[in-house]
Design an enzyme around this catalytic site. Structure first.
Site, PDB file in Angstrom:
ATOM      1  N   TRP A 190       0.863  -1.173   0.000  1.00  0.00           N
ATOM      2  CA  TRP A 190       0.000   0.000   0.000  1.00  0.00           C
ATOM      3  C   TRP A 190       0.902   1.226   0.000  1.00  0.00           C
ATOM      4  O   TRP A 190       1.875   1.273   0.741  1.00  0.00           O
ATOM      5  CB  TRP A 190      -0.916   0.041   1.234  1.00  0.00           C
ATOM      6  N   GLU A 231      -3.062  -2.899  -2.460  1.00  0.00           N
ATOM      7  CA  GLU A 231      -4.219  -2.287  -1.786  1.00  0.00           C
ATOM      8  C   GLU A 231      -4.523  -0.892  -2.315  1.00  0.00           C
ATOM      9  O   GLU A 231      -3.699   0.011  -2.228  1.00  0.00           O
ATOM     10  CB  GLU A 231      -3.916  -2.223  -0.283  1.00  0.00           C
ATOM     11  N   LYS A 233      -6.855   2.714  -2.657  1.00  0.00           N
ATOM     12  CA  LYS A 233      -7.489   3.662  -1.744  1.00  0.00           C
ATOM     13  C   LYS A 233      -8.107   4.778  -2.562  1.00  0.00           C
ATOM     14  O   LYS A 233      -7.552   5.186  -3.569  1.00  0.00           O
ATOM     15  CB  LYS A 233      -6.428   4.214  -0.784  1.00  0.00           C
ATOM     16  N   ASP A 264      -9.673  -3.069   1.323  1.00  0.00           N
ATOM     17  CA  ASP A 264      -9.809  -2.510   2.672  1.00  0.00           C
ATOM     18  C   ASP A 264     -11.148  -1.780   2.693  1.00  0.00           C
ATOM     19  O   ASP A 264     -11.370  -0.885   1.870  1.00  0.00           O
ATOM     20  CB  ASP A 264      -8.630  -1.559   2.937  1.00  0.00           C
ATOM     21  N   HIS A 267     -11.578   2.074   2.374  1.00  0.00           N
ATOM     22  CA  HIS A 267     -10.925   2.761   1.254  1.00  0.00           C
ATOM     23  C   HIS A 267     -11.819   3.060   0.064  1.00  0.00           C
ATOM     24  O   HIS A 267     -11.320   3.274  -1.029  1.00  0.00           O
ATOM     25  CB  HIS A 267      -9.729   1.926   0.773  1.00  0.00           C
ATOM     26  N   HIS A 291      -8.650  -6.350   4.168  1.00  0.00           N
ATOM     27  CA  HIS A 291      -8.291  -5.560   5.341  1.00  0.00           C
ATOM     28  C   HIS A 291      -9.617  -5.159   5.965  1.00  0.00           C
ATOM     29  O   HIS A 291     -10.265  -4.218   5.505  1.00  0.00           O
ATOM     30  CB  HIS A 291      -7.508  -4.303   4.953  1.00  0.00           C
ATOM     31  N   ASP A 299     -11.558   7.136   6.718  1.00  0.00           N
ATOM     32  CA  ASP A 299     -10.814   5.891   6.900  1.00  0.00           C
ATOM     33  C   ASP A 299     -10.176   5.878   8.286  1.00  0.00           C
ATOM     34  O   ASP A 299      -8.957   5.893   8.419  1.00  0.00           O
ATOM     35  CB  ASP A 299      -9.757   5.821   5.791  1.00  0.00           C
ATOM     36  N   ASP A 301     -10.099   3.727  10.733  1.00  0.00           N
ATOM     37  CA  ASP A 301      -9.531   2.491  11.274  1.00  0.00           C
ATOM     38  C   ASP A 301      -9.975   2.202  12.702  1.00  0.00           C
ATOM     39  O   ASP A 301      -9.167   1.819  13.553  1.00  0.00           O
ATOM     40  CB  ASP A 301      -7.998   2.501  11.157  1.00  0.00           C
ATOM     41  N   ASP A 331      -7.321  -4.479   9.794  1.00  0.00           N
ATOM     42  CA  ASP A 331      -6.556  -3.242   9.712  1.00  0.00           C
ATOM     43  C   ASP A 331      -7.244  -2.154  10.517  1.00  0.00           C
ATOM     44  O   ASP A 331      -7.953  -1.323   9.987  1.00  0.00           O
ATOM     45  CB  ASP A 331      -6.384  -2.818   8.245  1.00  0.00           C
TER      46      ASP A 331
END
Ligand code: RNT
Ligand code: ZN
Length: 423
Positions: A190, A231, A233, A264, A267, A291, A299, A301, A331
């Protein structure tokens, strides 16, 4: 009074009957849970800090750990200790997901383009001891050469080559990890590259990214040792106008070069569902990496909870029998709560989603769907939400020998008192 485990067993028997009446075998679901192996991100333990000798902290690409809860791991030993504790409170088997900045550098300054398998040997040995597999990630952020906001797609040739070299090294390390552990290491790439304001040369940066990936991936490693994932985004703080590694970019790259796509769920556009993408991606690439995270407005997390986004992801994997083609990673990195507790809540929530998916009366739902009985399909899906799922989950924890239900809260508090508070 009945013992706690007796109660759990009785509740399970009831649940078993309830699901059986829908044609679902709970014992089979429990067996299948063994195939749900989750890769635990080392970076929840220390807010994505790592162990390089450097003074720069997490920066770049719009990722940010927020919070200052005490007790964060500050040495490799502490990260291991914390993950061991977390794993002892999570049913089933997990894997370790390590970032390159977590190398065992022994106080030496080793720049990213100089890392070698030897810097990760103690992690490999630790995984051997734990009897678990290991995944790996190049770290293309939190470094002076990433300060411009561009790494593999940088127009500064010296910087670009530095990052290509880092990625090459990381792939070689991944192959060594997989070789020694006897299970393929999934290497994820990423990059934070992108632009806050309207760029004029999107194509130029994407051309450079393609060139860098081609260079870094020139060496082919056996699939039994390592596999490459990439990955995408859509956005990030400070990357509002463009990210170079978009979904279209990596989808194209992965299809053309037979690589894994990493999805993810923080993303994409907030209303896009990653669960919906799985069936499309797997028609054109062999395998996926997930993820799993919880974006809150951005984002962010946050720790994974059992919500509809995660449920759809798990359901799509299970409905199509994709467990052998989808690698599940987490993640999230929340620095505002007990970090071990974060691992336990987030991993268990992900497991619950898979277990719920395994308890779905799939053939009945499909039958309704194919007969255009959409009311029946909706009603059954709604009723499934309140079936005795909790009893099956508790029983799973009981037979896996980990605290049942909320019992792990006390265990985390005890660890905080005895270990974390002394750091
Ligand atoms: C960032 C990506 C990436 C990182 C980790 C630390 O937006 O999600 O996966 O979170 O590599
Ligand atoms: Zn991610």
């Amino acid at each position: 009074m009945m013992t706690k485990s007796k109660l759990i067993e009785q509740a399970y028997d009831l649940a078993k009957e309830q699901y059986a009446s829908l044609g679902v075998d709970t014992d089979t679901a429990l067996k299948k849970m063994k195939e749900v192996v989750i890769s635990l991100q080392c970076w929840q333990a220390d807010d994505v800090g790592g162990f390089e000798t450097k003074d720069s902290s997490l920066s770049g690409g719009g990722i940010q750990a927020t919070g200052s809860y005490p007790g964060k791991a500050t040495t490799i030993q502490e990260v291991r200790e914390d993950i061991e504790k977390a794993m002892s409170l999570i049913p089933g088997k997990q894997r370790l997901n390590l970032h390159a900045i977590y190398g065992d550098f022994q106080g030496e300054k080793v720049d990213r383009d100089e890392i070698e398998p030897k810097h990760f040997q103690s992690w490999i040995d630790w995984c051997k001891d734990q009897g678990i597999g290991m995944d790996f990630n190049a770290t293309l952020f939190s470094h002076p050469r990433a300060a411009s906001g561009f790494t593999l797609s940088s127009k500064n040739e010296e910087d670009r080559r530095f990052w290509v070299e880092h990625l090459k090294k990381c792939r070689a390390i991944s192959a060594e990890i997989g070789k020694q552990l006897g299970t393929p290491c999934i290497h994820n790439t990423w990059i934070p590259d992108g632009s806050k304001d309207l760029p004029v040369d999107r194509y130029g940066h994407r051309l450079l990214l393609k060139k860098s990936l081609d260079e870094a991936m020139a060496v082919d490693y056996p699939k039994e040792y390592m596999k490459d994932a990439m990955e995408s985004k859509l956005f990030g703080i400070g990357l509002e106008s463009m990210t170079v590694g978009s979904h279209e970019f990596y989808m194209g790259y992965a299809v053309k070069n037979n690589k894994l796509i990493c999805l993810d769920n923080g993303h994409f556009h907030p209303t896009e569902q990653v669960g919906d993408k799985i069936s499309s991606c797997l028609l054109f690439v062999d395998e996926l990496l997930l993820h799993i995270t919880r974006p809150v407005r951005w984002d962010s997390d946050h720790v994974v909870t059992l919500n509809e986004d995660v449920q759809l992801i798990a359901s799509e994997v299970i409905r199509n029998d994709f467990l052998n083609r989808v690698h599940v990673g987490l993640d999230f990195f929340d620095a505002s709560i007990n970090r071990i507790g974060a691992y336990v809540v987030g991993t268990r929530a992900t497991q619950k989603a898979f277990m719920k998916a395994l308890l779905e009366p799939a053939s009945l739902l499909r039958k309704y769907e194919e007969a255009d009985r959409y009311f029946e399909r909706l009603a059954l899906m709604e009723e499934l939400k309140t079936k005795l799922f909790g009893a099956v989950w508790d029983y799973f924890c009981l037979v896996e020998n980990v605290p049942v239900g909320e019992d792990y809260i006390g265990e985390v508090e005890k660890y905080e008192k005895e270990v974390l508070s002394k750091r």
